[in-house]
Write an enzyme that holds these catalytic residues in place. Structure first.
Site, PDB file in Angstrom:
ATOM      1  N   HIS A 267    -106.848 -43.574 -70.507  1.00 35.34           N
ATOM      2  CA  HIS A 267    -106.840 -42.230 -71.030  1.00 35.34           C
ATOM      3  C   HIS A 267    -105.656 -41.564 -70.845  1.00 35.34           C
ATOM      4  O   HIS A 267    -105.027 -40.834 -72.029  1.00 35.34           O
ATOM      5  CB  HIS A 267    -107.907 -41.485 -70.806  1.00 35.34           C
ATOM      6  N   GLU A 268    -105.202 -41.192 -69.630  1.00 35.84           N
ATOM      7  CA  GLU A 268    -104.034 -40.460 -69.411  1.00 35.84           C
ATOM      8  C   GLU A 268    -102.746 -40.989 -70.203  1.00 35.84           C
ATOM      9  O   GLU A 268    -101.945 -40.395 -70.542  1.00 35.84           O
ATOM     10  CB  GLU A 268    -103.750 -40.214 -68.104  1.00 35.84           C
TER      11      GLU A 268
ATOM     12  N   HIS B 208    -102.301 -39.876 -73.539  1.00 37.72           N
ATOM     13  CA  HIS B 208    -101.566 -38.635 -73.538  1.00 37.72           C
ATOM     14  C   HIS B 208    -100.211 -38.715 -73.681  1.00 37.72           C
ATOM     15  O   HIS B 208     -99.342 -38.129 -74.138  1.00 37.72           O
ATOM     16  CB  HIS B 208    -102.184 -37.601 -72.558  1.00 37.72           C
TER      17      HIS B 208
ATOM     18  N   HIS C 241     -98.638 -39.675 -76.708  1.00 38.52           N
ATOM     19  CA  HIS C 241     -98.675 -38.832 -77.490  1.00 38.52           C
ATOM     20  C   HIS C 241     -97.310 -37.905 -77.441  1.00 38.52           C
ATOM     21  O   HIS C 241     -96.489 -37.549 -78.207  1.00 38.52           O
ATOM     22  CB  HIS C 241     -99.791 -37.853 -77.270  1.00 38.52           C
TER      23      HIS C 241
END
Length: 737
Positions: free
Chosen positions: A492-493, A496, A499
């Site tokens: 998940h991280e 980010h 991104h």
């Protein structure tokens, strides 16, 4: 968690790796250009005493830049107003990034004192700018003439976003209203600091040591980790457990001592709720009183209405339709899970009542019974190093990027760094990892920038990104072995981080996306974490080197929906409690705990065996973490991420490079250069489909072969009224620009 937002805390630089520098000893590193590799912060030179003068100089320079824009006698143009404003405050912004990111990882009393001084001053600084009538007059002039300015699409969007930012900050208010708004913002800034500091203290002060008679059911690795914690806190060889999740969750899962399970979980639930110096209930009242008044000043009935108006959802009604539509079927599923566990519970406690603190223990028992699967047999295949390698492998397969270990200054010995190289081997950015709990580190996991991606004289300036977690640490010669939840968190991280790393945005004002879009890049990565194709690449036994056997992969696959009712219910409960408390339209003094019971238990029927994921006194996301009236973001973005992942499934190749390049080019690299739904439609060519999210949560009854990764056949079946509400909410919201 989302990229770190609003965690404006400080950090203590310690045990730094040194690097060569020509700067004189004692010179403030924020006053000179950094000569570190790839422009990373010079952590070996930064000291706590550097922050105050850096902020003061940064604010002074920013004021001068703004004054130059506001007093310019030339006619307003995009270049001398909007572009100049976009480029202003660079030193202050850089100081804030370092200040805000690293504080959450390493804090102390000295820095907390400084923080309480700085946060209201920063709030006042930005209010001076956003409420400057001279500056706003020039922005408004351009906005009203925007159709005749011959701007390209990005320039037009930057102008519109800048105007909207000033209006939402109060630029249209009269003088008296502006003065009151400044007071409110200063008080809110200080309240956030105090809330976070109280929670940090509460997280650290609980300790539970075990005698030999109290260790029943606990695996050797869990006990050894607790002994390591005991040694670190001066308790000798006595096992010690804390409220940090890598310590607490294994205890709740395996300890056969029901009284102790209840003790640690009760302590966790009651953080900052003891009526002492760390109690947050009065601060919660302050937050709601001030936020409600702020919303009224700005023309909104509630703070939730103010927040959501700037997101994809647009209205609180759309958010409630989504959450309420999921709530009932999720709660019913959770009740079914409870019924199964109660059969096991009755064998141990014939006359007892199943409590919330029993859930993890009996869920693990039930999982072993139904799927012959438990965490202890899986964790040897999920060493931290292997999981990180698997993520690097995935990023390379999808996007062609590679990761090279990097020797640069760091702020703690646990921190590692990598240079990220694009497919053509050009420099894309720097990525830090900080994995394990510490006394000065906030709980949870987050990702953010130390240096943001910008353009300087037409040349892209690469970002410096950090992932910070609180994972199970290594013990002795045994490496850090992650749980499935921790593994998913790292994926998940890392989403980010991608991104941030892929950002290729011309204007700083277009770097951010809507809050309910921001979790799409992170959550889509979770879809690969336990896919058989990827598991075979990275899930390798840390001692034997054996690739995870097909039998374990099958068990993971069959148990994918296990306990989903519970997990969805506690997540949606937190999102609803956030929306409810921020939907208050007329503030009166209230008891946050009584309010929580009213909106969740009395109004919606939350069963006592499930607590919301976050209770108000420690709900950091919504009080000092930038997610006020926004915890629903995770659920909203899940509709997007599950549908986006379908593009890979439909291609027949989960590592399809063409689809990944499309996702990078049309979503990840664009920042906020268009609204989120436009970016999404550009990638998918259509509106998002809700069915993949419902299926992933176990709320959709469409049959699908257990081992199939191909696209499901769209055989429409009748929807329940609750699930239909989910579709209706998003059908309406998706089309609002």
């Amino acid at each position: 968690m989302k990229p770190i937002a609003g965690l404006l805390t400080l950090f203590l630089m310690m045990n730094c790796v040194s690097c060569e520098s020509e700067k004189k000893s004692g010179e403030n590193p924020f006053f000179t250009e950094w000569t570190t590799p790839y422009g990373v912060p010079p952590f070996d030179e930064i000291r706590p005493e550097h922050f105050l003068p850096a902020f003061e100089r940064g604010m002074s320079l920013h004021d001068a830049e703004i004054d130059a824009i506001a007093t310019n006698n030339d006619d307003p143009t995009f270049e001398n107003v909007i572009l100049a404003y976009d480029r202003s405050g660079a030193m202050l912004a850089q100081t804030e990034l370092v200040f805000g990111m690293l504080c959450a990882a390493e804090n102390n009393a000295e820095l907390q004192t400084l923080q309480e001084e700085l946060m209201p001053r920063l709030a006042a600084h930005y209010d001076r700018i956003l409420l400057d009538e001279r500056l706003f007059a020039r922005i408004r002039d351009l906005y009203e003439r925007r159709g005749s300015l011959s701007l390209d699409a990005e320039q037009q969007r930057l102008l519109e976003k800048t105007y909207r930012r000033f209006v939402r900050a109060g630029a249209l208010l009269d003088g008296e209203q502006k003065a009151r708004l400044k007071e409110i913002n200063g008080e809110l800034a200080l309240a956030a600091v105090r809330f976070g500091n109280n929670l940090l203290a509460e997280n650290n002060r609980f300790e539970m040591t075990l005698s030999s008679e109290q260790q029943g059911g606990l695996p050797n690795d869990v006990l050894e980790a607790a002994r390591e914690q005991g040694r670190a806190r001066g308790k000798g060889e006595v096992p010690l457990f804390t409220l940090h999740k890598p310590s607490m969750i294994p205890f709740l899962t395996y300890s056969s001592d029901r009284e102790l399970r209840d003790s640690i979980y009760t302590a966790y639930l009651n953080r900052c709720n003891h009526g002492d110096e760390y109690d947050n209930k009065q601060l919660i009242n302050d937050f709601i009183r001030l936020r409600t008044e702020k919303a009224h000043l700005l023309g909104y009935p509630s703070y939730a209405a103010y927040v959501v108006d700037d997101e994809m959802a647009r209205t609180t009604g759309a958010v409630y339709e989504l959450l309420d539509g999921i709530w009932t079927p999720a709660l019913e599923r959770a009740k079914g899970e409870l019924a199964e566990m109660e059969e096991l519970f009755r064998k141990d406690c014939p006359d007892g009542e199943f409590a919330a603190s029993d859930w993890w223990y009996y869920a693990e028992k039930l999982r072993r019974q139904k799927y012959a699967l438990d965490e202890s047999m899986l964790r040897p295949y999920f060493s931290l190093e292997n999981v990180r390698s698997g993520i690097f492998f995935l990023a390379n397969r999808l996007y062609g990027i590679t990761f090279r270990p990097l020797v640069v200054p760091v702020y703690h010995p646990d921190v590692t760094a990598y240079e990220v190289l694009d497919a053509d081997e050009t420099h894309l950015g720097v990525l830090y990892f900080d994995f394990f709990p510490r006394a000065g580190k906030s709980q949870g996991a987050w990702c953010g920038n130390y240096v943001e991606q910008t353009y300087e004289e037409g040349v892209r300036k690469a970002p410096v990104v950090s992932i910070v977690c609180n994972f199970t640490p290594p013990v002795g010669n045994t490496p850090a072995l992650l749980t499935l939840d921790e593994t998913e968190t790292l994926f998940h991280e890392f989403g980010h981080a991608l991104h941030f790393l892929f950002h290729d945005v011309k204007y700083r004002g277009l770097s951010e996306v809507e809050g309910d879009f921001v979790e799409l890049p992170s959550q889509i990565m979770e879809n690969w974490a336990f896919s058989p194709e990827l598991l075979r690449q990275y899930a390798v036994h840390y001692r034997t080197g054996e690739v995870i056997p097909q039998s374990l992969i099958d068990k993971i696959r069959r148990s994918e929906l296990f306990n989903q009712g519970f997990m969805t219910t506690e997540l949606v409960a937190a999102a609803l409690s956030d929306m409810d408390i921020h939907s208050i339209e007329e503030y009166e003094t209230f008891d946050p705990m009584a309010f929580e019971r009213e909106v969740l238990t009395e109004k919606r029927g939350l069963i006592p065996q499930i607590e919301p994921r976050y209770r108000y006194p420690y709900f950091s996301h919504i009080f000092d973490g930038g997610y006020s009236a926004g915890y629903y973001f995770y659920i909203w973005a899940e509709v997007l991420d599950k549908d986006a992942f379908e593009a890979f499934r439909e291609s027949g190749d989960l590592f399809n490079r063409r689809v990944a390049d499309d996702f990078r080019r049309k979503v990840l690299s664009r920042g906020g250069s268009e609204d989120g739904m436009s970016l999404y439609r550009a990638f998918r060519g259509k509106d998002p489909d809700r069915i993949p999210m419902l299926r992933g949560r176990g709320l959709w009854n469409e049959p699908e072969p257990a081992d199939s990764l191909a696209a499901p056949q769209r055989v429409e079946q009748p929807l329940s009224a609750d699930v239909q509400a989910v579709r209706t909410a998003l059908d309406g919201a998706d089309r609002r620009e």
